[in-house]
Design a protein around this motif. Structure first.
Motif, mmCIF file in Angstrom:
data_model
loop_
_atom_site.group_PDB
_atom_site.id
_atom_site.type_symbol
_atom_site.label_atom_id
_atom_site.label_comp_id
_atom_site.label_asym_id
_atom_site.label_seq_id
_atom_site.Cartn_x
_atom_site.Cartn_y
_atom_site.Cartn_z
ATOM 1 N N GLN A 81 2.580 29.172 17.580
ATOM 2 C CA GLN A 81 1.906 29.543 18.827
ATOM 3 C C GLN A 81 2.561 28.744 19.943
ATOM 4 O O GLN A 81 3.109 27.659 19.701
ATOM 5 N N GLN A 82 2.516 29.276 21.158
ATOM 6 C CA GLN A 82 3.157 28.610 22.288
ATOM 7 C C GLN A 82 2.174 28.476 23.452
ATOM 8 O O GLN A 82 1.463 29.422 23.782
ATOM 9 N N GLY A 113 -3.816 30.714 12.212
ATOM 10 C CA GLY A 113 -2.852 30.603 11.132
ATOM 11 C C GLY A 113 -1.551 29.908 11.488
ATOM 12 O O GLY A 113 -0.628 29.866 10.675
ATOM 13 N N ALA A 114 -1.456 29.339 12.667
ATOM 14 C CA ALA A 114 -0.225 28.658 13.077
ATOM 15 C C ALA A 114 -0.097 27.309 12.385
ATOM 16 O O ALA A 114 -1.094 26.630 12.119
ATOM 17 N N VAL A 115 1.146 26.925 12.121
ATOM 18 C CA VAL A 115 1.434 25.608 11.562
ATOM 19 C C VAL A 115 2.298 24.795 12.527
ATOM 20 O O VAL A 115 2.643 23.652 12.247
ATOM 21 N N ARG A 116 2.619 25.419 13.668
ATOM 22 C CA ARG A 116 3.484 24.779 14.653
ATOM 23 C C ARG A 116 3.094 25.285 16.033
ATOM 24 O O ARG A 116 2.648 26.405 16.191
ATOM 25 N N ILE A 117 3.265 24.405 17.046
ATOM 26 C CA ILE A 117 2.971 24.790 18.423
ATOM 27 C C ILE A 117 4.099 24.280 19.318
ATOM 28 O O ILE A 117 4.627 23.185 19.089
ATOM 29 N N THR A 164 0.187 20.698 11.083
ATOM 30 C CA THR A 164 -0.274 20.411 9.727
ATOM 31 C C THR A 164 -0.346 18.922 9.425
ATOM 32 O O THR A 164 -1.011 18.526 8.480
ATOM 33 N N ALA A 165 0.333 18.113 10.196
ATOM 34 C CA ALA A 165 0.355 16.666 9.910
ATOM 35 C C ALA A 165 -0.773 15.952 10.615
ATOM 36 O O ALA A 165 -1.242 16.313 11.633
#
Length: 165
Positions: A81-82, A113-117, A164-165
C-alpha cells in the motif's frame, strides 16, 4: 491525540477535506501550483472517500487526513500500500495527529493484506522525513532534482517499511 479520533472518510467530509487541503498547501510538499478558485471536487474517480482516513476533533471537525492506495493495479503488487497524501490542520499541529494517522494507515494497510507500505516525499521536507523515519520508514531511492520548485531543483525521495516486523 486524546481529544481527536481517526475514522474512514465519508462523502460528507468532502468540503472540509477540500478546505483542509487548500489551507495546508505548501511548496514544502506540493508539486502542483497553489489551488485557485473555482475549486474542483476533493473526491473523484481516482480519489474516492474509501482511500482516506480522517482525524476529527472532539467536535467532529476534520483536522487531518491520510490517503492510502495500492501503488499499482497489478496483482503482483497487491501486497503493498502507498501513502499518497498526509495533511494536518495548522491549528492541530504538534499534537501527534500526523503520527496517529500514519499508525492508523499501517493498521488499515495490514487489514487490507499489505505487508509493506511506501511513500514519496520531497527531499527538502525535513519535518515529514523525520516523522516518517521515526515511524520506521527508510529511504529506498532518490530521484535527484526530479522537481523544479520555486527556483530550485528538489529531490523526490522514495521511502518504505515493512508492516510485518
Amino acid at each position: 491525540m486524546s481529544e481527536s479520533h481517526i475514522r474512514p472518510a465519508l462523502r460528507a467530509d468532502e468540503a472540509a477535506l477540500g478546505e483542509l487541503d487548500r489551507d495546508t498547501w505548501s511548496p514544502l510538499h506540493a508539486v502542483q501550483p497553489r489551488p485557485k478558485p473555482p475549486y474542483g471536487s476533493f473526491f473523484d474517480a481516482n480519489h474516492p472517500p474509501e482511500h482516506f482516513l480522517v482525524a476529527a476533533d472532539a467536535d467532529g471537525r476534520v483536522i487531518g487526513y491520510i490517503r492510502l492506495v495500492p501503488p499499482t493495479p497489478l496483482a503482483c503488487n497487491q501486497h503493498v500500500q502507498q501513502i499518497q497524501g498526509l495533511a494536518v490542520a495548522d491549528r492541530a499541529r504538534g499534537r501527534g495527529i500526523g503520527r496517529a494517522l500514519l499508525r492508523a494507515a499501517f493498521d488499515e494497510a495490514r487489514r487490507q493484506g499489505a505487508v509493506r507500505i511506501t511513500l514519496r516525499v520531497l527531499g527538502h521536507n525535513k519535518p515529514a522525513r523525520a516523522l516518517y523515519e521515526s515511524e520506521g520508514f527508510a529511504v529506498e531511492g532518490v530521484l535527484p532534482g526530479e522537481f523544479y520548485l520555486e527556483g530550485q531543483y528538489v529531490d523526490d525521495v522514495m521511502m518504505g517499511r515493512s508492516l510485518t516486523a
